[in-house]
Design a protein around this motif. Structure first.
Motif, PDB file in Angstrom:
ATOM      1  N   THR A 276       0.825  -1.363  -0.051  1.00 30.37           N
ATOM      2  CA  THR A 276      -0.121  -0.034   0.044  1.00 30.37           C
ATOM      3  C   THR A 276       0.869   1.275  -0.086  1.00 30.37           C
ATOM      4  O   THR A 276       0.650   2.338  -0.808  1.00 30.37           O
ATOM      5  N   ALA A 277       1.690   1.287   0.903  1.00 28.97           N
ATOM      6  CA  ALA A 277       2.676   2.512   0.947  1.00 28.97           C
ATOM      7  C   ALA A 277       3.463   2.910  -0.152  1.00 28.97           C
ATOM      8  O   ALA A 277       3.494   3.789  -0.792  1.00 28.97           O
ATOM      9  N   PHE A 278       3.800   1.607  -0.687  1.00 26.94           N
ATOM     10  CA  PHE A 278       4.796   2.056  -2.076  1.00 26.94           C
ATOM     11  C   PHE A 278       3.885   2.357  -3.256  1.00 26.94           C
ATOM     12  O   PHE A 278       3.954   3.181  -4.077  1.00 26.94           O
ATOM     13  N   ILE A 279       2.462   1.573  -3.360  1.00 33.89           N
ATOM     14  CA  ILE A 279       1.651   2.104  -4.344  1.00 33.89           C
ATOM     15  C   ILE A 279       1.030   3.628  -4.071  1.00 33.89           C
ATOM     16  O   ILE A 279       1.184   4.398  -5.128  1.00 33.89           O
ATOM     17  N   LEU A 280       0.943   3.940  -2.878  1.00 33.62           N
ATOM     18  CA  LEU A 280       0.572   5.440  -2.691  1.00 33.62           C
ATOM     19  C   LEU A 280       1.757   6.319  -3.154  1.00 33.62           C
ATOM     20  O   LEU A 280       1.448   7.406  -3.161  1.00 33.62           O
ATOM     21  N   SER A 281       2.673   5.719  -2.706  1.00 28.81           N
ATOM     22  CA  SER A 281       4.184   6.787  -3.400  1.00 28.81           C
ATOM     23  C   SER A 281       4.095   6.896  -4.795  1.00 28.81           C
ATOM     24  O   SER A 281       4.558   7.953  -5.254  1.00 28.81           O
ATOM     25  N   ALA A 282       3.703   5.764  -5.622  1.00 34.36           N
ATOM     26  CA  ALA A 282       3.753   5.739  -7.018  1.00 34.36           C
ATOM     27  C   ALA A 282       2.751   6.739  -7.475  1.00 34.36           C
ATOM     28  O   ALA A 282       2.726   7.432  -8.314  1.00 34.36           O
ATOM     29  N   VAL A 283       1.416   6.934  -6.614  1.00 33.75           N
ATOM     30  CA  VAL A 283       0.292   7.520  -6.922  1.00 33.75           C
ATOM     31  C   VAL A 283       0.669   8.906  -6.596  1.00 33.75           C
ATOM     32  O   VAL A 283       0.410   9.833  -7.730  1.00 33.75           O
ATOM     33  N   GLN A 284       1.705   9.362  -5.565  1.00 31.96           N
ATOM     34  CA  GLN A 284       1.926  10.651  -5.584  1.00 31.96           C
ATOM     35  C   GLN A 284       2.993  11.157  -6.572  1.00 31.96           C
ATOM     36  O   GLN A 284       2.921  12.226  -7.005  1.00 31.96           O
ATOM     37  N   MET A 285       3.800  10.188  -7.047  1.00 36.23           N
ATOM     38  CA  MET A 285       4.740  10.492  -8.277  1.00 36.23           C
ATOM     39  C   MET A 285       3.696  10.816  -9.394  1.00 36.23           C
ATOM     40  O   MET A 285       4.046  11.669 -10.343  1.00 36.23           O
ATOM     41  N   LEU A 286       2.743  10.041  -9.808  1.00 35.63           N
ATOM     42  CA  LEU A 286       1.957  10.324 -10.920  1.00 35.63           C
ATOM     43  C   LEU A 286       1.023  12.017 -10.699  1.00 35.63           C
ATOM     44  O   LEU A 286       1.033  12.603 -11.602  1.00 35.63           O
ATOM     45  N   HIS A 287       0.692  12.005  -9.486  1.00 31.72           N
ATOM     46  CA  HIS A 287       0.240  13.711  -9.189  1.00 31.72           C
ATOM     47  C   HIS A 287       1.253  14.485  -9.515  1.00 31.72           C
ATOM     48  O   HIS A 287       1.145  15.668 -10.367  1.00 31.72           O
ATOM     49  N   HIS A 288       2.688  14.171  -9.081  1.00 32.38           N
ATOM     50  CA  HIS A 288       3.586  15.255  -9.392  1.00 32.38           C
ATOM     51  C   HIS A 288       3.965  15.332 -10.944  1.00 32.38           C
ATOM     52  O   HIS A 288       4.133  16.365 -11.230  1.00 32.38           O
ATOM     53  N   LEU A 289       3.738  14.429 -11.692  1.00 32.86           N
ATOM     54  CA  LEU A 289       3.879  14.454 -13.039  1.00 32.86           C
ATOM     55  C   LEU A 289       2.652  15.187 -13.903  1.00 32.86           C
ATOM     56  O   LEU A 289       2.677  15.039 -15.034  1.00 32.86           O
ATOM     57  N   GLY A 290       1.470  15.328 -13.012  1.00 33.04           N
ATOM     58  CA  GLY A 290       0.506  15.783 -13.397  1.00 33.04           C
ATOM     59  C   GLY A 290      -0.617  15.028 -14.115  1.00 33.04           C
ATOM     60  O   GLY A 290      -1.701  15.320 -14.600  1.00 33.04           O
ATOM     61  N   LEU A 291      -0.279  13.599 -13.659  1.00 33.24           N
ATOM     62  CA  LEU A 291      -1.258  12.448 -14.275  1.00 33.24           C
ATOM     63  C   LEU A 291      -2.272  12.272 -13.188  1.00 33.24           C
ATOM     64  O   LEU A 291      -2.382  11.118 -12.559  1.00 33.24           O
TER      65      LEU A 291
END
Ligand code: NAI
Length: 465
Positions: A276-291
C-alpha cells in the motif's frame, strides 16, 4: 500521448515484492509510464563495491523522476545510507508525506487528510557535530534562508496546485529565536506571495498535541528537518502506521518517491508484504507528473479493495502481496475519464534559489566574539580587555555565571566568554584577540558576533538566571 520514462529501483528486502505490485498495477491501468530499471542496495555493494552505482545516479539524472524501493542500511559502520546519498546528490530539499485516512484501516480517526512538507537537507541532518570536551558533544542546527525559502515555497506551490486551503509553519521560534526565527521569517515573507492560501504558524509541541486532538486544524504543514521527521511519523500513526505511509523527495528538477518504511527483512521473501505505502508513493509520483486522472483511478481501486475487506496481514487481513495486487487490478475503475483529468507536466518542478549574499553587502559589522573553551574550573586568568574587546559575560550551559552563583551550580567543562566592543572590529582586532587568549585558555571555537547597520544584534543574548 506523452510517455514518461521513470527510473525504478526495486531495492532490498521486501522492495522487489512491492515494486512488482506497482509494475503490474501500472501495466493493467495503462499508465503512460515506461520504467527504466536501475539498481541500488546490498547486491550492488557486493557486485560494484558501492551501494549506489554511478549508472543509477545517471539514470535519475536523465529521467529526473524515480520510484525507489526500500534499501537496507547496515547498522554501525558499513556503507552510508543510500537515501541520504540520493537526497544529497540531487539536493532533494523537500520531503513530502501525505497522510490521508484509508478506509478499512482501523485508526482513531477516519477523516485525516494532511500533507506534511519537511525540509530534507539542513538542520541537524547537515550532520555537523563535534566533541568539544570529553563531557560535551555539540550538534549544529543549520537553518538557511535559501534552504528554508525553497521548501516553504514548494509547500505553497503544492497547496495551490492541489487546491488546499492552508499552509501551517511548525517551528520552535520561541526558544530557537535565531534559527527557527529565520525559518518563520521566510515563511511569513513567502506567504504574502500566496494571498489565495491561508497561512498560520504553531509551536511544534502544541502542533503534536493538536494533531492528536484536533487533526482537522491542519491542512498542509511545513517544518524544519528534525521536527518534520518526528511529526511525520506522528501523522503516519494517525492513518495506520508504516505499511500505509507514502513519501516523495523533491528537488530542483528532480523527484524521488519512496515509502516511509524500510526493507522489512523480517518478512522479506515471504510474499506477505503490504504494497500500500509503495503504491501510494507511486500515486504521489503520478500527481507530481500531472497525471492526476491515472493517480486517482489507482488510488480509488486501492481504497475500494481495502474497504471490501481484502487486506494484507499487517492490517488484519489474510491476503498475500499477489492476491492483494490482483484485487486492486480487478477493482480499477473504467478508464474513460482518466485522461481528461491529466495535466501532464511539461517542465520539471523548479523553484528559484536565492543568490548568496555577503555580510559586507548587507552592512553587517563584527561587534564582538564568543570564545568557547575547555576548563575544569571557572577560569581566573581570562583577560578583561583585549584591544577594543571587553569581557562582558562568562557563561556555562548557556547561562551567565555570576561570581556569587558559581557555588550552587553544576558546571560543565566547557565555557563561553562573550567579548563585546563599542566600535566595529577589523580582522586585525580578531587576530590580536586570538594571540592574547590562546596562552590563557584551551579554546575550541571562536564565533563572530554581528550587528546590522541599523543596530540589530544577530546573535542571541546570554540567559541570566
Ligand atoms: P522497517 O520499516 O523495514 O520495518 C519495521 C517493521 O514494520 C517490521 O516489523 C516490518 O516487517 C514492518 N513493515 C515495514 N514495511 C512493511 C510492509 N510494507 N508490509 C508489512 N510490514 C511492514 O524498519 P527497520 O526494520 O527499522 O529497517 C529495516 C531496514 O530498512 C534497515 O536496514 C533500514 O536502514 C532500512 N530502511 C530503509 C528505508 C528506505 O530505504 N527508505 C527507510 C527506513 C529503513
Amino acid at each position: 500521448m506523452e510517455i514518461y520514462t521513470v527510473t525504478l529501483i526495486r531495492g532490498d528486502g521486501i522492495g522487489p515484492e512491492i515494486a512488482e505490485s506497482v509494475v503490474e498495477i501500472f501495466a493493467a491501468a495503462e499508465v503512460p509510464i515506461r520504467w527504466e530499471e536501475a539498481y541500488a542496495g546490498l547486491a550492488c555493494l557486493e557486485q560494484y563495491g558501492t551501494p549506489i552505482p554511478e549508472a543509477t545516479l545517471e539514470s535519475i539524472r536523465r529521467n529526473r523522476v524515480a520510484l525507489k524501493g526500500p534499501t537496507t542500511t547496515p547498522v554501525g559502520g558499513g556503507h552510508r545510507s543510500i537515501n541520504v546519498a540520493i537526497r544529497k546528490a540531487f539536493e532533494l530539499f523537500a520531503n513530502v508525506r501525505p497522510a490521508r485516512s484509508i478506509p478499512g484501516v482501523q485508526t482513531r480517526y477516519n477523516d485525516i487528510d494532511l500533507i506534511l512538507v519537511r525540509e530534507n537537507i539542513e538542520d541537524t541532518y547537515a550532520g555537523v557535530e563535534y566533541w568539544q570536551t570529553p563531557d560535551v558533544a555539540e550538534s549544529l542546527r543549520i537553518i538557511s534562508r535559501p534552504g528554508s525559502s525553497a521548501v516553504i515555497r514548494y509547500a505553497f506551490d503544492l497547496a495551490r496546485r492541489l487546491g488546499r486551503r492552508k499552509v501551517t509553519c511548525v517551528h520552535k521560534a520561541n526558544i530557537q529565536k535565531v534559527s527557527d526565527g529565520l525559518f518563520l521569517e521566510c515563511f511569513r515573507q513567502i506567504a504574502q506571495e500566496y494571498p489565495d492560501i491561508e497561512s498560520d504558524d504553531i509551536l511544534v509541541d502544541n502542533a503534536c498535541m493538536q494533531l492528536v486532538m484536533r487533526p482537522e486544524r491542519f491542512d498542509v504543514m511545513v517544518l524544519p528537518n528534525l521536527f518534520g521527521d518526528i511529526v511525520s511519523d506522528l501523522c503516519a500513526g494517525l492513518i495506520g502506521g508504516l505499511g500505509v505511509a507514502p513519501g516523495g523527495n523533491i528537488g530542483n528538477g528532480y523527484a524521488v518517491f519512496e515509502a516511509v518504511h524500510g526493507s522489512a527483512p523480517d518478512i522479506a521473501g515471504k510474499g506477505i508484504a503490504n504494497p500500500t505505502a509503495f503504491i501510494l508513493s507511486a500515486v504521489q509520483m503520478l500527481h507530481h507528473l500531472g497525471l492526476h486522472g491515472d493517480a486517482e483511478r489507482i488510488e480509488n481501486a486501492l481504497r475500494y479493495t481495502l474497504v471490501s475487506g481484502i487486506k494484507t496481514r499487517d492490517l488484519g487481513g489474510n491476503a498475500n502481496t499477489r492476491e492483494f495486487t490482483k484485487a486492486i487490478i480487478s477493482n480499477l475503475p473504467p478508464c474513460a475519464q482518466v485522461r481528461a483529468r491529466n495535466e501532464p507536466m511539461t517542465e520539471p518542478y523548479r523553484t528559484p534559489m536565492l543568490a548568496p549574499r555577503s555580510t559586507e553587502g548587507e552592512g553587517w559589522q563584527t561587534v564582538g566574539v564568543d570564545l568557547f573553551f575547555h576548563a575544569l574550573q571557572p577560569p581566573k586568568d581570562l583577560p578583561q580587555q583585549v584591544g577594543r574587546l571587553t569581557l562582558r559575560t562568562l557563561s556555562n550551559r548557556g547561562v551567565a555565571l555570576e561570581p556569587n552563583q558559581r557555588e550552587n551550580r553544576y558546571l560543565l567543562n566547557w565555557y563561553r566568554a562573550r567579548y563585546l566592543s563599542e566600535q566595529p572590529l577589523h580582522d586585525e582586532d580578531i587576530a590580536e584577540f586570538l594571540n592574547r587568549v590562546t596562552p590563557c585558555v584551551a579554546w575550541t571555537t571562536l564565533q563572530r558576533l554581528y550587528r546590522t547597520h541599523d543596530g540589530i544584534d544577530l546573535f542571541s543574548p546570554i540567559l541570566v538566571e
